[in-house]
Design a protein around this motif. Structure first.
Motif, short mmCIF file in Angstrom:
data_model
loop_
_atom_site.label_atom_id
_atom_site.label_comp_id
_atom_site.label_asym_id
_atom_site.label_seq_id
_atom_site.Cartn_x
_atom_site.Cartn_y
_atom_site.Cartn_z
N ILE A 18 -99.34 -15.68 45.81
CA ILE A 18 -99.08 -17.00 45.27
C ILE A 18 -100.14 -17.31 44.21
O ILE A 18 -101.33 -17.18 44.49
CB ILE A 18 -99.14 -18.09 46.37
N LYS A 19 -99.70 -17.72 43.04
CA LYS A 19 -100.65 -18.04 41.97
C LYS A 19 -100.38 -19.45 41.48
O LYS A 19 -99.28 -19.78 41.03
CB LYS A 19 -100.50 -17.04 40.82
N ASP A 20 -101.40 -20.28 41.57
CA ASP A 20 -101.31 -21.67 41.10
C ASP A 20 -100.07 -22.39 41.64
O ASP A 20 -99.35 -23.07 40.91
CB ASP A 20 -101.32 -21.72 39.57
N GLY A 21 -99.82 -22.19 42.92
CA GLY A 21 -98.73 -22.90 43.57
C GLY A 21 -97.36 -22.33 43.33
O GLY A 21 -96.36 -22.98 43.65
N LYS A 22 -97.27 -21.12 42.79
CA LYS A 22 -95.98 -20.49 42.53
C LYS A 22 -95.93 -19.11 43.18
O LYS A 22 -96.92 -18.37 43.16
CB LYS A 22 -95.73 -20.36 41.03
N VAL A 23 -94.79 -18.78 43.77
CA VAL A 23 -94.60 -17.47 44.37
C VAL A 23 -94.43 -16.44 43.25
O VAL A 23 -93.49 -16.53 42.46
CB VAL A 23 -93.37 -17.43 45.30
N ILE A 24 -95.35 -15.48 43.19
CA ILE A 24 -95.27 -14.43 42.17
C ILE A 24 -94.50 -13.22 42.70
O ILE A 24 -93.67 -12.64 42.02
CB ILE A 24 -96.69 -13.99 41.74
N ALA A 25 -94.77 -12.86 43.94
CA ALA A 25 -94.07 -11.74 44.57
C ALA A 25 -94.14 -11.91 46.08
O ALA A 25 -95.14 -12.39 46.61
CB ALA A 25 -94.68 -10.41 44.15
N GLU A 26 -93.06 -11.50 46.76
CA GLU A 26 -93.03 -11.65 48.21
C GLU A 26 -92.10 -10.60 48.82
O GLU A 26 -91.04 -10.31 48.27
CB GLU A 26 -92.58 -13.05 48.62
N ILE A 27 -92.54 -10.05 49.93
CA ILE A 27 -91.71 -9.14 50.73
C ILE A 27 -91.43 -9.82 52.06
O ILE A 27 -92.35 -10.31 52.71
CB ILE A 27 -92.42 -7.79 50.97
N VAL A 28 -90.17 -9.88 52.45
CA VAL A 28 -89.77 -10.39 53.76
C VAL A 28 -88.79 -9.38 54.34
O VAL A 28 -87.73 -9.14 53.75
CB VAL A 28 -89.09 -11.78 53.66
N GLN A 29 -89.14 -8.79 55.47
CA GLN A 29 -88.25 -7.78 56.03
C GLN A 29 -88.30 -7.80 57.55
O GLN A 29 -89.28 -8.21 58.16
CB GLN A 29 -88.61 -6.39 55.51
N ASN A 30 -87.20 -7.33 58.14
CA ASN A 30 -87.10 -7.28 59.60
C ASN A 30 -86.42 -5.95 59.95
O ASN A 30 -85.28 -5.91 60.39
CB ASN A 30 -86.28 -8.46 60.11
N ILE A 31 -87.17 -4.88 59.73
CA ILE A 31 -86.65 -3.54 59.96
C ILE A 31 -87.51 -2.83 60.99
O ILE A 31 -88.61 -3.27 61.31
CB ILE A 31 -86.60 -2.72 58.65
N LYS A 32 -87.02 -1.71 61.49
CA LYS A 32 -87.74 -0.97 62.53
C LYS A 32 -88.82 -0.09 61.90
O LYS A 32 -88.70 1.13 61.81
CB LYS A 32 -86.77 -0.13 63.35
N LEU A 33 -89.87 -0.75 61.44
CA LEU A 33 -91.03 -0.06 60.89
C LEU A 33 -92.27 -0.77 61.42
O LEU A 33 -92.43 -1.98 61.24
CB LEU A 33 -91.02 -0.13 59.36
#
Length: 235
Positions: A18-33
């Protein structure tokens, strides 16, 4: 200000920049790892995609539990190592509150749930956009939680992938008061962890040494050991 968010408290994984209140990059996952195999590569990937070097980070936010013992330990260990190595402040956020933040636009009672096995849950109750704490994070049997929720005599919005495990019983006890958030809100997001962290005063860099996870109950192995010691004491 540039933040790194780390969320590994349960099976889902989320990493965000997050940079200056903005999402720059995000990973969201729910896998078998397992997080031991996937968390650090995800951090490297998110930073690379954002074009940000670790040294450019200003602070780190991590979900501090409760949840899976292994998951919490991995996230906290990574966060503490990075914070100390980079000399950056570290902020811990309740994993339950971070999940509840997905439903913060709901102007009512919000109940995040993590499955703690054998009919038990990690849970809490928050209210409204400001996520006012109504019931603090704790560990309980699902029956105990539902008894407490019945007393409110008000709608309760449940959030989390583990809600499905208990949904039949929840509806059986609460009836029409039981409400379910859309499935798209069920995975915790590191961006929400960061958002909550930005509302807090930054600790000193040296405070990282004293940072500890919030398990809300002792591990099963420790409980068994204490039980054995108690039995020996009565022999």
């Amino acid at each position: 200000m540039i933040w790194l968010g780390i969320e590994t408290a349960n099976a889902p994984l989320s990493i965000a920049v997050i940079k200056d209140g903005k999402v720059i990059a995000e990973i969201v996952q729910n896998i078998k790892l397992t997080h031991s195999a996937g968390a650090m590569p995800a951090i490297e990937e998110v930073l690379a995609n954002a074009g940000i070097k670790p040294s450019e980070l200003d602070a780190i936010a991590v979900s501090e539990g409760p949840g899976s013992y292994t998951g919490v330990r991995i996230g906290v260990t990574l966060a503490k190592t990075l914070a100390w190595t980079l000399k950056k402040p570290l902020v811990g956020i309740s994993s339950l509150k971070s999940l509840a933040a997905n439903a913060a636009l709901y102007d009512g009672l919000i109940c995040p749930i993590f499955d703690a096995r054998r009919g038990n849950v990690y849970t809490a109750v928050y209210k409204g956009c400001e996520l006012e704490t109504i019931i603090e994070d704790y560990h309980d049997h699902i029956d105990g939680l539902l008894e407490r929720l019945q007393a409110f005599e008000a709608p309760v919005l449940f959030v989390g992938v583990d809600v499905d495990v208990f949904w039949h019983k929840i509806v059986e006890v609460l009836g029409d008061y039981a409400q379910r958030t859309p499935f798209s809100n069920d995975l915790p997001r590191a961006s929400e962890t960061v958002r909550l962290a930005t509302k807090l005063e930054l600790p000193s860099v040296d405070a990282v040494h004293h940072f500890v996870p919030q398990y809300k109950r002792i591990a099963e192995a420790e409980a068994n050991w204490l039980k054995e010691q108690k039995e020996k004491a009565h022999e």
